[in-house]
Design an enzyme around this catalytic site. Structure first.
Site, short mmCIF file in Angstrom:
data_model
loop_
_atom_site.label_atom_id
_atom_site.label_comp_id
_atom_site.label_asym_id
_atom_site.label_seq_id
_atom_site.Cartn_x
_atom_site.Cartn_y
_atom_site.Cartn_z
N LYS A 15 33.14 34.40 38.70
CA LYS A 15 31.81 34.96 38.49
C LYS A 15 30.87 33.88 37.95
O LYS A 15 29.73 33.75 38.40
CB LYS A 15 31.88 36.14 37.52
CG LYS A 15 32.53 37.38 38.15
CD LYS A 15 32.89 38.46 37.14
CE LYS A 15 33.64 39.61 37.82
NZ LYS A 15 34.11 40.65 36.89
N GLN A 35 34.09 42.02 30.59
CA GLN A 35 35.23 42.18 31.49
C GLN A 35 36.20 43.23 30.95
O GLN A 35 36.58 43.21 29.79
CB GLN A 35 35.94 40.83 31.68
CG GLN A 35 37.07 40.82 32.68
CD GLN A 35 36.61 41.01 34.14
OE1 GLN A 35 35.47 40.73 34.47
NE2 GLN A 35 37.50 41.49 34.97
N ASP A 48 27.09 45.82 35.78
CA ASP A 48 28.29 46.51 36.26
C ASP A 48 27.97 47.94 36.69
O ASP A 48 28.76 48.58 37.39
CB ASP A 48 29.34 46.59 35.15
CG ASP A 48 30.38 45.49 35.23
OD1 ASP A 48 30.72 45.08 36.36
OD2 ASP A 48 30.87 45.05 34.17
N1 GUN Z 1 37.62 44.71 35.70
C1 GUN Z 1 37.97 44.97 36.99
N2 GUN Z 1 36.88 45.13 37.74
C2 GUN Z 1 35.82 44.97 36.93
C3 GUN Z 1 34.41 45.01 37.14
O1 GUN Z 1 33.90 45.24 38.25
N3 GUN Z 1 33.65 44.78 36.06
C4 GUN Z 1 34.17 44.53 34.83
N4 GUN Z 1 33.34 44.35 33.81
N5 GUN Z 1 35.47 44.50 34.59
C5 GUN Z 1 36.27 44.71 35.65
#
Ligand code: GUN
Length: 295
Positions: free
Chosen positions: A54, A98, A121
């Site tokens: 990311k 995350q 998100d």
């Molecule tokens: N963990 C697995 N997928 C995601 C996501 O799309 N966003 C976040 N913040 N954590 C995750």
């Protein structure tokens, strides 16, 4: 018949390019680049890999990334204090904490603390509610990526039967809302659904997001269906390295479906591309600039 392999990597690369162009325009108009803050608590290796990709993608798009690595022992209060700081930081347009978080931190409390305008998100109840009621929202990146691939494959989804397997807040529920928004007829199936093969067999569109390796079999799929596989499961192999597979038995389903996303290289890359897009969109809205077009 062998299904078309939906190339999520290529679709994501194309989107990254368009986002990078729109980032240049934003930066000129706003006098600053969009900023994304990522927060990782602890050292889960899979999460660390995601966060690195990311941050790499953020920089490649010409945006600013602020990464916060916190120790596994971080308290909920400490994490909330960081979120508060990021909420107030004008350089930050998007905040991504995350998941999963260590078990002594309540993820619902943390998500609720994020400024909805920066919730790239799309997990905050305000954004989930806006999506469900048809208002302008920040939408979870994985279902948004799935929808992008489906639209590219099908054009209009109106009137098609779609089955979403999985009812998580991250994928299943928002996916169903997006499909409804496209006028598909939507069924949400889950672990308690009776006769899942029969339910899946009615679908023109199958989105599998259950997290169980190759659970969806080829003979469940309606001939000519489009299959989107959100699962990423590591299964053991003899050399001890393991192998990534989806929630769908790919080879079997390929014999029946019209098109299917591979794992890896399908939905995964689209998720990150959509995160870039959402950060850019959040930056526009925060700056009072009209949403970028053609994304
Ligand atoms: N963990 C697995 N997928 C995601 C996501 O799309 N966003 C976040 N913040 N954590 C995750």
């Amino acid at each position: 018949m062998t299904a078309r392999r939906i190339d999520g990597k290529a679709a994501a690369a194309e989107l990254h390019e368009r986002v990078a162009g729109a980032v240049r325009n934003f930066t000129q108009a706003a006098g600053r680049a969009p900023g994304l803050a990522t927060v990782l608590v602890g050292e889960d290796p899979a999460s660390a890999v995601y966060i690195r990709s990311k941050n790499k993608a953020t920089a490649a798009a010409g945006m600013v990334s602020f990464h916060h690595q916190l120790p596994e022992t971080t308290s909920e209060a400490e994490l909330l204090a960081l979120v508060d700081e990021l909420n107030r930081d004008e350089r930050v347009d998007g905040i991504l904490v995350q998941l999963p978080l260590p078990s002594d931190i309540d993820d619902k409390t943390v998500i609720a603390a994020i400024d909805p305008a920066k919730d790239v998100d799309g997990f905050h109840a305000e954004n989930a509610g806006k999506l469900a009621t048809g208002l302008e929202a920040l939408v979870p990146c994985t279902p948004l990526g799935c929808l992008h691939l489906l639209r590219a494959e099908l054009g209009s989804l109106a009137g098609l039967d779609a089955v979403v397997i999985g009812r998580s807040n991250i994928v299943g529920k928002p996916m169903a809302m997006l499909l409804l928004g496209e006028n598909a007829t939507v069924t949400i199936a889950h672990s308690r659904t009776r006769d899942l093969p029969e339910v899946v067999g009615r679908a023109d569109i199958v989105v599998a997001a259950v997290g169980r390796a190759e659970m969806v079999r080829g003979d469940w799929i309606k001939p000519g269906a489009i299959v989107i596989d959100v699962g990423i499961n590591r299964i053991p192999t003899e050399d001890g390295k393991g192998r990534l597979v989806g929630d769908v038995a790919y080879d079997e389903a390929s014999e029946v479906a019209a098109a299917i996303t591979p794992v890896p290289g399908g939905v995964g890359p689209m998720t990150i591309a959509m995160l870039m897009r959402s950060t850019l969109v959040a930056a526009h809205r925060r700056a009072g600039i009209a949403d970028p077009e053609g994304l």
